[in-house]
Design an enzyme around this catalytic site. Sequence first.
Site, PDB file in Angstrom:
ATOM      1  N   ARG A  84      -7.345  -8.398  -6.625  1.00  0.00           N
ATOM      2  CA  ARG A  84      -5.921  -8.108  -6.436  1.00  0.00           C
ATOM      3  C   ARG A  84      -5.186  -9.442  -6.255  1.00  0.00           C
ATOM      4  O   ARG A  84      -4.661  -9.728  -5.186  1.00  0.00           O
ATOM      5  CB  ARG A  84      -5.705  -7.195  -5.230  1.00  0.00           C
ATOM      6  CG  ARG A  84      -6.575  -5.971  -5.142  1.00  0.00           C
ATOM      7  CD  ARG A  84      -6.524  -5.069  -6.331  1.00  0.00           C
ATOM      8  NE  ARG A  84      -5.437  -4.130  -6.420  1.00  0.00           N
ATOM      9  CZ  ARG A  84      -5.403  -2.915  -5.901  1.00  0.00           C
ATOM     10  NH1 ARG A  84      -6.387  -2.496  -5.172  1.00  0.00           N
ATOM     11  NH2 ARG A  84      -4.387  -2.111  -6.098  1.00  0.00           N
ATOM     12  N   GLN A 107      -2.778  -9.571 -11.872  1.00  0.00           N
ATOM     13  CA  GLN A 107      -1.853  -8.445 -11.705  1.00  0.00           C
ATOM     14  C   GLN A 107      -1.653  -7.640 -12.986  1.00  0.00           C
ATOM     15  O   GLN A 107      -1.612  -6.416 -12.952  1.00  0.00           O
ATOM     16  CB  GLN A 107      -0.500  -8.971 -11.243  1.00  0.00           C
ATOM     17  CG  GLN A 107      -0.005  -8.268 -10.023  1.00  0.00           C
ATOM     18  CD  GLN A 107       1.126  -9.026  -9.338  1.00  0.00           C
ATOM     19  OE1 GLN A 107       1.546 -10.093  -9.784  1.00  0.00           O
ATOM     20  NE2 GLN A 107       1.620  -8.465  -8.266  1.00  0.00           N
ATOM     21  N   ASP A 163      -4.341  -5.106 -13.535  1.00  0.00           N
ATOM     22  CA  ASP A 163      -4.648  -4.280 -12.369  1.00  0.00           C
ATOM     23  C   ASP A 163      -4.311  -2.806 -12.630  1.00  0.00           C
ATOM     24  O   ASP A 163      -3.214  -2.334 -12.330  1.00  0.00           O
ATOM     25  CB  ASP A 163      -3.872  -4.840 -11.170  1.00  0.00           C
ATOM     26  CG  ASP A 163      -4.184  -4.136  -9.875  1.00  0.00           C
ATOM     27  OD1 ASP A 163      -4.905  -3.117  -9.916  1.00  0.00           O
ATOM     28  OD2 ASP A 163      -3.701  -4.595  -8.829  1.00  0.00           O
ATOM     29  N   SER A 205      -3.496  -0.494  -9.593  1.00  0.00           N
ATOM     30  CA  SER A 205      -2.086  -0.511  -9.182  1.00  0.00           C
ATOM     31  C   SER A 205      -1.198   0.258 -10.140  1.00  0.00           C
ATOM     32  O   SER A 205      -0.336   1.020  -9.713  1.00  0.00           O
ATOM     33  CB  SER A 205      -1.572  -1.950  -9.099  1.00  0.00           C
ATOM     34  OG  SER A 205      -2.127  -2.585  -7.996  1.00  0.00           O
ATOM     35  N   TYR A 243      -7.565  -5.064   1.464  1.00  0.00           N
ATOM     36  CA  TYR A 243      -7.910  -3.659   1.717  1.00  0.00           C
ATOM     37  C   TYR A 243      -8.017  -3.398   3.216  1.00  0.00           C
ATOM     38  O   TYR A 243      -8.328  -4.307   3.989  1.00  0.00           O
ATOM     39  CB  TYR A 243      -9.249  -3.315   1.045  1.00  0.00           C
ATOM     40  CG  TYR A 243      -9.167  -3.291  -0.462  1.00  0.00           C
ATOM     41  CD1 TYR A 243      -8.457  -2.279  -1.101  1.00  0.00           C
ATOM     42  CD2 TYR A 243      -9.765  -4.269  -1.238  1.00  0.00           C
ATOM     43  CE1 TYR A 243      -8.363  -2.244  -2.486  1.00  0.00           C
ATOM     44  CE2 TYR A 243      -9.680  -4.248  -2.623  1.00  0.00           C
ATOM     45  CZ  TYR A 243      -8.977  -3.227  -3.236  1.00  0.00           C
ATOM     46  OH  TYR A 243      -8.884  -3.201  -4.599  1.00  0.00           O
TER      47      TYR A 243
HETATM   48  P1  NAD Z   1      -5.977   1.650  -1.222  1.00  0.00           P
HETATM   49  O1  NAD Z   1      -5.812   2.644  -2.301  1.00  0.00           O
HETATM   50  O2  NAD Z   1      -7.295   1.007  -0.989  1.00  0.00           O
HETATM   51  O3  NAD Z   1      -5.571   2.396   0.157  1.00  0.00           O
HETATM   52  C1  NAD Z   1      -4.302   2.989   0.310  1.00  0.00           C
HETATM   53  C2  NAD Z   1      -3.737   2.633   1.651  1.00  0.00           C
HETATM   54  O4  NAD Z   1      -4.428   3.367   2.669  1.00  0.00           O
HETATM   55  C3  NAD Z   1      -3.853   1.168   2.041  1.00  0.00           C
HETATM   56  O5  NAD Z   1      -2.566   0.655   2.293  1.00  0.00           O
HETATM   57  C4  NAD Z   1      -4.716   1.192   3.292  1.00  0.00           C
HETATM   58  O6  NAD Z   1      -4.334   0.193   4.219  1.00  0.00           O
HETATM   59  C5  NAD Z   1      -4.403   2.574   3.820  1.00  0.00           C
HETATM   60  N1  NAD Z   1      -5.338   3.113   4.827  1.00  0.00           N
HETATM   61  C6  NAD Z   1      -6.686   2.992   4.923  1.00  0.00           C
HETATM   62  N2  NAD Z   1      -7.150   3.652   6.016  1.00  0.00           N
HETATM   63  C7  NAD Z   1      -6.060   4.213   6.616  1.00  0.00           C
HETATM   64  C8  NAD Z   1      -5.887   5.009   7.763  1.00  0.00           C
HETATM   65  N3  NAD Z   1      -6.909   5.360   8.553  1.00  0.00           N
HETATM   66  N4  NAD Z   1      -4.633   5.402   8.056  1.00  0.00           N
HETATM   67  C9  NAD Z   1      -3.572   5.050   7.309  1.00  0.00           C
HETATM   68  N5  NAD Z   1      -3.684   4.291   6.198  1.00  0.00           N
HETATM   69  C10 NAD Z   1      -4.904   3.862   5.869  1.00  0.00           C
HETATM   70  O7  NAD Z   1      -4.860   0.532  -1.286  1.00  0.00           O
HETATM   71  P2  NAD Z   1      -4.198  -0.124  -2.583  1.00  0.00           P
HETATM   72  O8  NAD Z   1      -2.953   0.562  -2.908  1.00  0.00           O
HETATM   73  O9  NAD Z   1      -5.230  -0.251  -3.641  1.00  0.00           O
HETATM   74  O10 NAD Z   1      -3.833  -1.567  -2.026  1.00  0.00           O
HETATM   75  C11 NAD Z   1      -4.850  -2.353  -1.412  1.00  0.00           C
HETATM   76  C12 NAD Z   1      -4.335  -3.735  -1.099  1.00  0.00           C
HETATM   77  O11 NAD Z   1      -4.209  -4.503  -2.264  1.00  0.00           O
HETATM   78  C13 NAD Z   1      -2.975  -3.786  -0.416  1.00  0.00           C
HETATM   79  O12 NAD Z   1      -3.018  -4.808   0.547  1.00  0.00           O
HETATM   80  C14 NAD Z   1      -2.047  -4.155  -1.503  1.00  0.00           C
HETATM   81  O13 NAD Z   1      -0.872  -4.779  -1.040  1.00  0.00           O
HETATM   82  C15 NAD Z   1      -2.932  -5.115  -2.249  1.00  0.00           C
HETATM   83  N6  NAD Z   1      -2.512  -5.314  -3.639  1.00  0.00           N
HETATM   84  C16 NAD Z   1      -2.304  -6.592  -4.059  1.00  0.00           C
HETATM   85  C17 NAD Z   1      -1.934  -6.816  -5.375  1.00  0.00           C
HETATM   86  C18 NAD Z   1      -1.703  -8.216  -5.853  1.00  0.00           C
HETATM   87  O14 NAD Z   1      -1.541  -9.099  -5.069  1.00  0.00           O
HETATM   88  N7  NAD Z   1      -1.741  -8.435  -7.145  1.00  0.00           N
HETATM   89  C19 NAD Z   1      -1.764  -5.755  -6.251  1.00  0.00           C
HETATM   90  C20 NAD Z   1      -1.998  -4.467  -5.773  1.00  0.00           C
HETATM   91  C21 NAD Z   1      -2.393  -4.259  -4.465  1.00  0.00           C
END
Ligand code: NAD
Length: 378
Positions: A123, A128, A131, A134, A229
């Site tokens: 990520r 990006q 991804d 996303s 994560y």
């Molecule tokens: P994900 O699908 O793994 O999880 C969804 C959300 O559930 C996350 O925000 C996680 O913190 C939350 N979660 C986990 N346990 C929980 C609980 N017990 N109660 C409430 N919420 C809970 O997440 P994602 O959408 O794949 O994103 C993962 C990370 O990657 C994030 O930090 C996001 O900002 C980051 N990201 C970065 C980029 C980039 O920089 N290019 C792109 C996409 C995502």
Amino acid sequence: MPLLFCPKEIRPPDPRVALTPETARKFREMGIACAVEEGAGRAASYPDAEYEAAGCAVMSVRAEGLARADVVVGIHPLTIEDIRRLRPGVITAGFLDPFRQQETVAALAAAGITAISLELVPRTTTAQKMDALSSQASLAGYAAVLLAAMRLDKILPMMMTPAGTLQPSRILIVGVGVAGLQAIATAKRLGARVTAFDTRPVVEEQVRSLGARFLKLDLGETGQTEQGYAKELTPQQIELQRQGMAKACAESDVVITTAQVFGKPAPRLITSEMLAGMRSGSVVVDMAVNTGGNVEGSRPDEEVVLGGVRVLGAGNLAATVPHHASLAFASNIFNLLAHFWSGEAGFSYSPDDEIGRSAILCRNGKVVNERFAPPAKN
Ligand code: NAD
């Protein structure tokens, strides 16, 4: 010219397609000829004729496409039978679901396939555009709100009528990653009153900037991994979270859960008791249903009514908007393969490359990704 083949999605059936006529054209410009299985794009409104117009062959026999291909792209993993049809050295890319599909991973390695798993793309800013987690999560977050709105017995916005004022519906979003953020934005646009919670403290500011309220719960040490994560909570923390969320749930007309912990089953956050505290007619959308579910009693691709609450198990909502979902997915796949493609040399990969190190699962007959490689024998 090497041949890229895109079969129809059959395991599970999915209306999305990993190659669009536009990306077929771009692959061709890069020196890769393309073919799709007949009807592969039909359910996403990419008819065979559009592929042909883009210079992409349409093949009626799936097995032939697989046997001739140098590259195979897909959304879901190939079946074991399909994998056996591939020639050694073929490159395949898609959501390979490596945490749960060990048999598939072993079959890909045994067949000498270079397998790239989209779930493992880092990520980072550079990655990006590749991804797909996303791109698909974003569409799913949007679709979750529309689905909930259609199943709810209320409207989302405030409405002044001569008969009186209708109060806006309240939506609670649990898990504010990519899907959760898009769900908040969509619910706000539709006029709902939105509250959200996530265990990663950095999310609070993002929730506020979208005009939603952040539910503050003290669960002790939570935080996130280097990749961003969520860290897995202890059973005690999960219990604290449930207690803290019970009131917010009871006050909500809609709850949308997206909580995931990378590589682990989804945390069970909404119990039957919490559902029982909600108004009859409320709606709960469990977007984590395919990895174990955030909601007790939710079932994949089903609506179950529990104590008057409609619980929707919706793990693949991007597939409900297959045209745009395919467009984004196919573009992610193109960018990923373009990253590894170097003119005459074809697929090339340096061990220093972070994207390859992270996303290549098998190569040269072995599982090369450290996380999935079988332990070395002494
Ligand atoms: P994900 O699908 O793994 O999880 C969804 C959300 O559930 C996350 O925000 C996680 O913190 C939350 N979660 C986990 N346990 C929980 C609980 N017990 N109660 C409430 N919420 C809970 O997440 P994602 O959408 O794949 O994103 C993962 C990370 O990657 C994030 O930090 C996001 O900002 C980051 N990201 C970065 C980029 C980039 O920089 N290019 C792109 C996409 C995502």
